[in-house]
Design an enzyme around this catalytic site. Structure first.
Site, PDB file in Angstrom:
ATOM      1  N   HIS A 136       2.744   3.133   7.378  1.00  0.00           N
ATOM      2  CA  HIS A 136       2.455   4.539   7.122  1.00  0.00           C
ATOM      3  C   HIS A 136       2.564   4.811   5.635  1.00  0.00           C
ATOM      4  O   HIS A 136       3.303   4.123   4.929  1.00  0.00           O
ATOM      5  CB  HIS A 136       3.440   5.444   7.880  1.00  0.00           C
ATOM      6  CG  HIS A 136       4.877   5.152   7.542  1.00  0.00           C
ATOM      7  ND1 HIS A 136       5.619   4.214   8.220  1.00  0.00           N
ATOM      8  CD2 HIS A 136       5.700   5.661   6.598  1.00  0.00           C
ATOM      9  CE1 HIS A 136       6.841   4.158   7.704  1.00  0.00           C
ATOM     10  NE2 HIS A 136       6.906   5.030   6.717  1.00  0.00           N
ATOM     11  N   PRO A 137       1.842   5.797   5.130  1.00  0.00           N
ATOM     12  CA  PRO A 137       2.032   6.206   3.738  1.00  0.00           C
ATOM     13  C   PRO A 137       3.398   6.865   3.560  1.00  0.00           C
ATOM     14  O   PRO A 137       4.010   7.332   4.526  1.00  0.00           O
ATOM     15  CB  PRO A 137       0.900   7.210   3.488  1.00  0.00           C
ATOM     16  CG  PRO A 137      -0.041   7.013   4.618  1.00  0.00           C
ATOM     17  CD  PRO A 137       0.773   6.545   5.771  1.00  0.00           C
TER      18      PRO A 137
END
Length: 223
Positions: A136-137
């Site tokens: 995930h960012p």
């Protein structure tokens, strides 16, 4: 808001000394401010997931979260989809292939998004053990998503993600969330589901999308 040692001790019902030992011996991420530890909620959640600790509901509580609707990881997965035999010669190529199927607006810059995912991996692995990673960012995405998305990708071949248990990763849960609250909530719910042997068995045999989503709903609604 960052958490103090006392906050973490209260959340996990342990002593402050235990929290300090986790930092010193178990790689619990922490920063030091005026000789006192401070903890990021997301990093704490990820660390607890890796160490298979029960996720305390209070870790998600904040003034803004109290007014936010409850997101469902099963709904996010139904939106993001499930992919099988995702190919890639290494971690980067596998992430690139996995991102291709993520439902994004037509004008979304997927190369830039891949850069954000890879930057997060360089900060510290998103692998949580037993062959699973949750890429995930670092920050919520401003992409005009109608809802947060989780995409499950089973890799054609496992790759080294630097997992704490040393196992290569063959199962990815990519997360693209709209807000910090939704990110933390979905991460916590997914972490809880991954502690379930029944759910892990569903993943291990690479069941069909409907069965996987149904299994997630059972975990989310379990008392």
């Amino acid at each position: 808001m960052e958490l103090t040692t006392a906050d973490v001790a209260r959340l996990f019902r342990v002593s402050a000394g235990t929290v300090a030992r986790w930092v010193q011996e178990e790689n619990l991420p922490a920063s030091e401010v005026d000789s006192q530890y401070r903890f990021n909620r997301e990093e704490l959640l990820e660390w607890a997931t890796i160490h298979k600790l029960a996720i305390p509901a209070a870790i998600l509580q904040s003034a803004s979260a109290a007014q936010a609707p409850e997101p469902s990881v099963a709904d996010a997965l139904a939106y993001g989809g499930v992919a099988y035999e995702v190919c890639g010669a290494d971690r980067g190529e596998s992430l690139q292939a996995a991102l291709e199927g993520l439902p994004l607006p037509d004008d979304a810059d997927r190369e830039a998004l891949l850069g954000l995912f890879l930057a997060r991996e360089r900060m510290g692995t998103t692998a949580v053990g037993d062959g699973v990673a949750i890429p995930h960012p670092r920050c919520p995405l401003v992409l005009g998503l109608p809802q947060s998305a989780v995409r499950l990708c089973f890799l054609a071949q496992p790759h080294d993600f630097g997992a704490p248990d040393g196992k290569p990763v063959d199962t990815l849960f990519l997360m693209a969330c709209r807000t910090v609250h939704e990110h933390l909530k979905l991460l916590a719910r997914l972490a809880t589901a991954l502690r379930s042997e029944a759910f892990r068995q569903v993943l291990a045999r690479r069941a069909g999308p409907a069965e996987i989503i149904a299994a997630l709903r059972r975990e989310e609604t379990a008392p």
